[in-house]
Design an enzyme around this catalytic site. Structure first.
Site, PDB file in Angstrom:
ATOM      1  N   GLY A  84       0.805  -1.214   0.000  1.00  0.00           N
ATOM      2  CA  GLY A  84       0.000   0.000   0.000  1.00  0.00           C
ATOM      3  C   GLY A  84       0.839   1.265   0.000  1.00  0.00           C
ATOM      4  O   GLY A  84       2.058   1.230   0.127  1.00  0.00           O
ATOM      5  N   ARG A  87       3.768   6.275   1.882  1.00  0.00           N
ATOM      6  CA  ARG A  87       4.204   7.677   1.999  1.00  0.00           C
ATOM      7  C   ARG A  87       3.591   8.524   0.884  1.00  0.00           C
ATOM      8  O   ARG A  87       4.094   9.593   0.571  1.00  0.00           O
ATOM      9  CB  ARG A  87       5.724   7.762   1.945  1.00  0.00           C
ATOM     10  N   LYS A 107       3.871  12.427  -3.023  1.00  0.00           N
ATOM     11  CA  LYS A 107       4.779  11.444  -2.416  1.00  0.00           C
ATOM     12  C   LYS A 107       5.595  12.147  -1.330  1.00  0.00           C
ATOM     13  O   LYS A 107       6.159  13.212  -1.580  1.00  0.00           O
ATOM     14  CB  LYS A 107       5.725  10.855  -3.463  1.00  0.00           C
ATOM     15  N   ASP A 119       8.235   6.767   8.315  1.00  0.00           N
ATOM     16  CA  ASP A 119       7.834   8.140   8.636  1.00  0.00           C
ATOM     17  C   ASP A 119       6.927   8.762   7.575  1.00  0.00           C
ATOM     18  O   ASP A 119       6.395   9.857   7.766  1.00  0.00           O
ATOM     19  CB  ASP A 119       9.060   9.024   8.875  1.00  0.00           C
ATOM     20  N   ASP A 246       4.453  -4.687  -7.487  1.00  0.00           N
ATOM     21  CA  ASP A 246       3.805  -3.448  -7.065  1.00  0.00           C
ATOM     22  C   ASP A 246       4.368  -2.240  -7.806  1.00  0.00           C
ATOM     23  O   ASP A 246       3.888  -1.118  -7.611  1.00  0.00           O
ATOM     24  CB  ASP A 246       3.938  -3.246  -5.551  1.00  0.00           C
TER      25      ASP A 246
END
Length: 485
Positions: A84, A87, A107, A119, A246
């Site tokens: 998924g 960020r 992004k 983060d 992905d």
């Protein structure tokens, strides 16, 4: 932005809705005015503070419905059932001046439920790399996501060291990946796979709406676009670096420019990515990996093929075989054009492969060699080509064969012009990208801007950009590239 959001209308299990996390002191690095015009965005390019606020996520445009998309994926052959957008946030969709639907995504917009303890931020270097390379690929005529903006966040991010942070705005035909289908298939959610397939057909392949066995037709259409795409990569010496499922879009666009790189000297085994320790995604392996990824997509779609399980498997295998044949056809067509030969000669495959072998043996620069061959076709001295080979043994005989294949009736100036239209004079050289990033860390973006400007016209020679077209000196060589995360 005139948003017209369709993905946000899919069921809630397809994504998570959330807002970007504000950054401390956004500052605009670059705004792609030409792309903004193509997207019919009506922002004042001179209002840099407002652009910085919008493209950092600090200020949401009216109509935005930010969401993090769910997907899974095979990473270096190992399946991860939940990845998924860790960020990234899809702000929404717009319809551009050509009537095409485009995603606009941030992004580095902060953590999401898919961040896996990360983060959710992006460091400045990967943002600049993606801006440079995605725009370079688009200018080369290769389907790719685009760069709309880069914004410095004014906040540090911690990777191996403390680095300045940034936010990147990416534009894509969509962000739906092979891994998106895998997310639902891994959960036995056949209805989710079907809804996603219907969405992809409506968005990317509307001509298939009334086709018999439409899901098989969809698979064949995706495979065709991937065959075309990877053949184009190889024609310019591009190595994606992390061809996980992905990172393969169903739209046929190049996506995710983390550890990507372009060949300097030709070597089919070349790997740059620091995380590709086994060479899985080496230059010459990319067609086979694309086929492997498509096999994983076929596994997701098999229950939706018509005719029962046995027939579905037979159809999928036939489609995968066709992919190989289609890729080879595109690849040979690209390299015929690079050599300037017309029609289909029986010995063309050998002519191409023998030239590539000579390049490998002679350590010849991929881009400069084909550009020099273009000039040779136009009547330039042969030394311009020969001088690029450290070991030119066999090259003279090959040139004789090539000239015989060209024939005597071609007009040299026209032949050179045609070849230079497919053999770029300049590419996004790895060492120049790293140099631009290193300078930007200290707030000097001059080389970054110069590179982006130069790469906008890759097939034209420009004396002002001649230094950017040169291969690296030994001490400038980039041996490893790194993933943005």
């Amino acid at each position: 932005m005139a948003f017209d959001n369709h993905y946000a209308r899919l069921p809630e299990r397809f994504y998570v809705s959330l807002l970007p996390t504000p950054v401390k002191a956004p500052r605009l690095i670059r705004y792609n005015e030409a792309l903004a015009d193509e997207l019919d965005l009506n922002f004042d390019a001179q209002d840099r503070d407002r652009l910085a606020a919008i493209f950092s996520g600090n200020q949401l445009p009216e109509g935005a419905e930010p969401l993090a998309m769910a997907y899974a994926g095979h990473q270096f052959g190992n399946f991860v059932p939940q990845l998924g957008d860790g960020r990234a946030l899809l702000l929404g969709e717009v319809v551009d001046r050509n009537g095409k639907r485009r995603d606009i995504q941030l992004k580095g917009a902060g953590p999401t439920p898919f961040s896996r303890n990360g983060d959710g931020r992006a460091a400045l270097g990967p943002v600049l790399r993606e801006y440079i390379v995605s725009e370079a690929m688009a200018a080369l005529g290769i389907p790719a996501t685009r760069a709309l903006a880069a914004v410095a966040s004014g906040e540090p991010v911690i990777r191996e060291t403390v680095l300045p942070g940034a936010v990147f705005t990416r534009v894509a035909a969509s962000h739906i990946r092979v891994g998106t289908f895998q997310f639902f298939a891994a959960r036995g959610d056949e209805d989710g796979v079907r809804q996603l397939a219907d969405h992809v057909i409506a968005r990317h392949y509307p001509q298939l709406e009334q086709t018999e066995n439409r899901i098989l037709a969809l698979f064949n259409a995706i495979a065709e676009r991937q065959a075309f795409l990877v053949a184009r990569w190889l024609s310019v010496g591009f190595i994606h670096g992390v061809m996980n499922t992905d990172n393969m879009t169903v739209s046929g666009e190049t996506i995710d420019f983390g550890p990507c790189a372009f060949l300097d000297e030709y070597d089919p085994r070349k790997v740059f990515s620091s995380i590709d320790r086994q060479g899985r995604y080496a230059y010459a392996n990319q067609p086979a990996i694309a086929q492997w990824n498509l096999a994983r997509l076929a596994e997701c779609l098999l229950p939706l093929f018509e005719g029962g399980e046995e027939q579905a498997v037979e159809d999928a295998n036939a489609a995968l075989k066709t992919f190989g044949e289609t890729f080879q056809r595109h690849w040979l067509a690209n390299f015929r054009a690079k050599l300037g030969v017309e029609g289909e000669g029986e010995d063309d495959l050998a002519l191409v492969n023998d030239f590539l072998s000579l390049m490998q043996q002679g350590g010849a620069d991929f881009t400069l060699t084909f550009r020099a061959l273009s000039k040779l076709a136009g009547g330039a001295d042969v030394q311009g080509l020969v001088g690029l080979f450290s070991h030119p043994a066999g090259l003279s005989d090959w040139i004789t064969r090539w000239r015989g294949r060209l024939g005597r009736d071609h007009e040299p100036a026209e032949k050179q012009k045609a070849m230079e239209a497919v053999n770029p004079a300049i590419i996004a050289r790895n060492h120049r990208i790293e140099e631009a990033i290193a300078a930007a860390i200290y707030d000097d973006f001059s080389l970054f801007h110069r590179l982006v400007d130069a790469l906008a016209n890759p097939y034209e020679e420009n004396a002002d950009h001649a230094d950017l077209a040169l291969p690296p000196r030994p001490e400038e060589r980039v041996m490893r590239t790194f993933c943005g995360t």
